[in-house]
Design a protein around this motif. Structure first.
Motif, short mmCIF file in Angstrom:
data_model
loop_
_atom_site.label_atom_id
_atom_site.label_comp_id
_atom_site.label_asym_id
_atom_site.label_seq_id
_atom_site.Cartn_x
_atom_site.Cartn_y
_atom_site.Cartn_z
N GLU A 1 0.81 -1.20 0.00
CA GLU A 1 0.00 0.00 0.00
C GLU A 1 0.85 1.26 0.00
OE1 GLU A 1 0.66 -1.09 4.34
OE2 GLU A 1 0.37 -2.08 2.41
N HIS A 2 2.16 1.13 0.12
CA HIS A 2 3.04 2.29 0.19
C HIS A 2 3.63 2.61 -1.18
CE1 HIS A 2 2.67 2.23 4.48
NE2 HIS A 2 3.20 1.03 4.58
N PRO A 3 3.57 3.87 -1.60
CA PRO A 3 4.15 4.23 -2.90
C PRO A 3 5.67 4.10 -2.88
CG PRO A 3 3.44 6.19 -1.70
CD PRO A 3 2.94 5.01 -0.93
N SER B 1 3.05 9.52 -10.21
CA SER B 1 2.19 9.35 -11.37
C SER B 1 2.73 8.25 -12.29
CB SER B 1 2.08 10.66 -12.16
OG SER B 1 1.47 11.67 -11.37
N LEU B 2 4.03 8.25 -12.46
CA LEU B 2 4.65 7.25 -13.34
C LEU B 2 4.46 5.84 -12.79
CD1 LEU B 2 6.29 6.78 -15.89
CD2 LEU B 2 8.37 7.24 -14.58
N GLU B 3 4.52 5.73 -11.46
CA GLU B 3 4.37 4.42 -10.83
C GLU B 3 2.98 3.82 -11.07
OE1 GLU B 3 4.74 2.31 -6.41
OE2 GLU B 3 4.90 4.48 -6.62
N LYS B 4 1.99 4.68 -11.24
CA LYS B 4 0.62 4.21 -11.43
C LYS B 4 0.31 3.86 -12.88
CE LYS B 4 -1.00 7.04 -7.56
NZ LYS B 4 -1.80 8.23 -7.17
N THR B 5 1.27 4.10 -13.78
CA THR B 5 1.05 3.83 -15.20
C THR B 5 0.88 2.33 -15.45
OG1 THR B 5 2.39 5.76 -15.81
CG2 THR B 5 2.00 4.10 -17.52
N LYS B 6 -0.14 1.96 -16.18
CA LYS B 6 -0.35 0.57 -16.56
C LYS B 6 0.39 0.29 -17.87
CE LYS B 6 -3.14 -0.24 -13.14
NZ LYS B 6 -2.72 -1.14 -12.02
N ASP C 1 5.28 -5.15 -12.92
CA ASP C 1 4.70 -3.90 -12.43
C ASP C 1 5.71 -2.77 -12.56
OD1 ASP C 1 6.12 -3.36 -9.82
OD2 ASP C 1 5.30 -5.33 -9.34
N THR C 2 5.18 -1.55 -12.62
CA THR C 2 6.00 -0.38 -12.92
C THR C 2 7.04 -0.13 -11.83
OG1 THR C 2 4.04 0.53 -14.00
CG2 THR C 2 5.89 2.02 -13.67
N ARG C 3 6.68 -0.40 -10.59
CA ARG C 3 7.61 -0.16 -9.49
C ARG C 3 8.88 -1.00 -9.65
NH1 ARG C 3 5.33 -0.97 -3.56
NH2 ARG C 3 4.66 -2.93 -4.52
N PHE C 4 8.72 -2.26 -10.03
CA PHE C 4 9.86 -3.16 -10.26
C PHE C 4 10.78 -2.56 -11.32
CE2 PHE C 4 11.87 -6.80 -12.35
CZ PHE C 4 12.27 -7.59 -11.29
N LEU C 5 10.20 -2.05 -12.39
CA LEU C 5 10.98 -1.51 -13.50
C LEU C 5 11.61 -0.16 -13.17
CD1 LEU C 5 8.36 -2.55 -16.15
CD2 LEU C 5 10.74 -3.35 -16.16
N LEU C 6 10.90 0.66 -12.40
CA LEU C 6 11.44 1.97 -12.05
C LEU C 6 12.67 1.85 -11.17
CD1 LEU C 6 8.19 4.07 -11.44
CD2 LEU C 6 9.90 4.41 -13.23
N PRO D 1 8.69 20.38 -4.66
CA PRO D 1 7.69 20.59 -3.60
C PRO D 1 6.51 19.63 -3.69
CG PRO D 1 8.42 22.69 -4.51
CD PRO D 1 9.01 21.63 -5.38
N THR D 2 6.23 19.11 -4.89
CA THR D 2 5.08 18.21 -5.05
C THR D 2 5.48 16.74 -5.02
OG1 THR D 2 5.32 18.46 -7.45
CG2 THR D 2 3.71 19.88 -6.35
N GLY D 3 6.77 16.46 -4.79
CA GLY D 3 7.22 15.07 -4.74
C GLY D 3 8.40 14.83 -5.66
N LEU D 4 8.88 13.60 -5.68
CA LEU D 4 10.02 13.26 -6.53
C LEU D 4 9.63 13.28 -7.99
CD1 LEU D 4 11.79 10.28 -4.68
CD2 LEU D 4 12.59 12.65 -4.89
N LEU D 5 10.50 13.87 -8.79
CA LEU D 5 10.32 13.93 -10.24
C LEU D 5 11.22 12.87 -10.87
CD1 LEU D 5 8.61 15.87 -12.04
CD2 LEU D 5 10.74 17.14 -12.46
N ALA D 6 10.68 12.07 -11.75
CA ALA D 6 11.47 11.08 -12.50
C ALA D 6 11.83 11.69 -13.85
CB ALA D 6 10.67 9.81 -12.69
#
Length: 263
Positions: free
Chosen positions: A24-26, A221-226, A233-238, A253-258
């Motif tokens: 459940e954690h990003p 946002s990128l992590e949620k990409t299907k 899953d995207t997290r594994f690849l990121l 300020p809005t979070g990490l930018l990839a």
């Protein structure tokens, strides 16, 4: 031999937490760690769950580099864990620098499944599987082994023939090196579809970023990409793309930018 980090004695022999502990954690909330073993255990629990594929969890070395800031310490820890037979490292065919890390007990489960799938004890020459597990696996901890040493270790169990080597290769336990046919890579059986998904997923994520005006997206946002082309899953690849240097993260300020660094 350099000793592993101080947490090894208390952490390495503990099984990882439940696979649901971190789902459940990003990624942004658990991207980096100070301890190699903790990072390995967490990423093991987050290994993609793939239908119809029986592959024990493994961690890419690039993923570990994305999560532990001190790469020199990572390399020292991995060498120590490998020497202590806590894990094995495998050279992958998906890229020149691609290596997979698998806990030893997971690898032994994978070996047992591969032997069963290949016909197990019903095959002529199947005694080689016992020889492999008893004499080769605990003795040779490197990613590869030459034919002379392989036959020497196997011969502790009995007379070795070409048929025995063929059985090990057919089961997916060994692959022959293309440049030198006398060298064999230790392999993770049935990993082929995952490597295909890894290659396709990398290309899809990098292509997505490359099409953006500034070649960047918020990591969340990128992590949620299907993904369309990869079952991973995207997290594994990121984690892999960050650790290999294809993507870098930039605090905002809005979070990490990839942000894409090379395509």
């Amino acid at each position: 031999m350099t000793e592993a980090s101080s947490s090894y004695s208390s952490s390495s022999k503990k099984r990882p937490r439940s696979p649901n502990d971190n789902d459940e954690h990003p990624l942004e909330d658990n991207l980096t760690f100070n301890d190699t073993m903790i990072a390995l255990q967490l990423m093991r629990t987050q290994f993609p769950k793939l239908e119809k594929l029986v592959v024990q969890p493994f961690v890419l070395q690039s993923q570990l580099y994305s999560s532990v800031k001190d790469r020199t310490q990572v390399d020292r820890d991995l060498e120590s864990f490998k020497k202590d037979k806590v894990l094995r490292i495998f050279k992958l065919s998906s890229g020149q620098d691609d290596h997979a890390i698998m806990f030893m007990d997971d690898y032994l489960k994978q070996v047992a499944f591969a032997i069963k799938r290949s016909g197990g004890e019903d095959q002529d020459g199947s005694e080689v599987f016992e020889w492999f597990e008893r004499y080769v696996v605990p003795s040779k901890l490197d990613v590869s082994i030459n034919q002379l040493e392989l036959c020497s270790l196997l011969s502790r169990g009995g007379d070795v023939t070409d048929k025995h080597i063929t059985l090990l290769m057919n089961a997916g336990l060994l692959t022959r090196q293309l440049i030198d046919p006398n060298i064999y890579w230790f392999a993770i059986p049935r990993i082929g579809p995952i490597l295909k998904g890894l290659s396709q997923g990398r290309k899809e994520i990098l292509s997505l970023l490359n099409r953006k005006k500034y070649k960047e997206m918020l990591l969340s946002s990128l992590e949620k990409t299907k993904l369309r082309l990869s079952p991973l899953d995207t997290r594994f690849l990121l984690r892999d793309l960050i650790g290999s240097g294809h993507i870098k993260t930039v605090p905002t300020p809005t979070g990490l930018l990839a942000r894409i660094t090379r395509y």
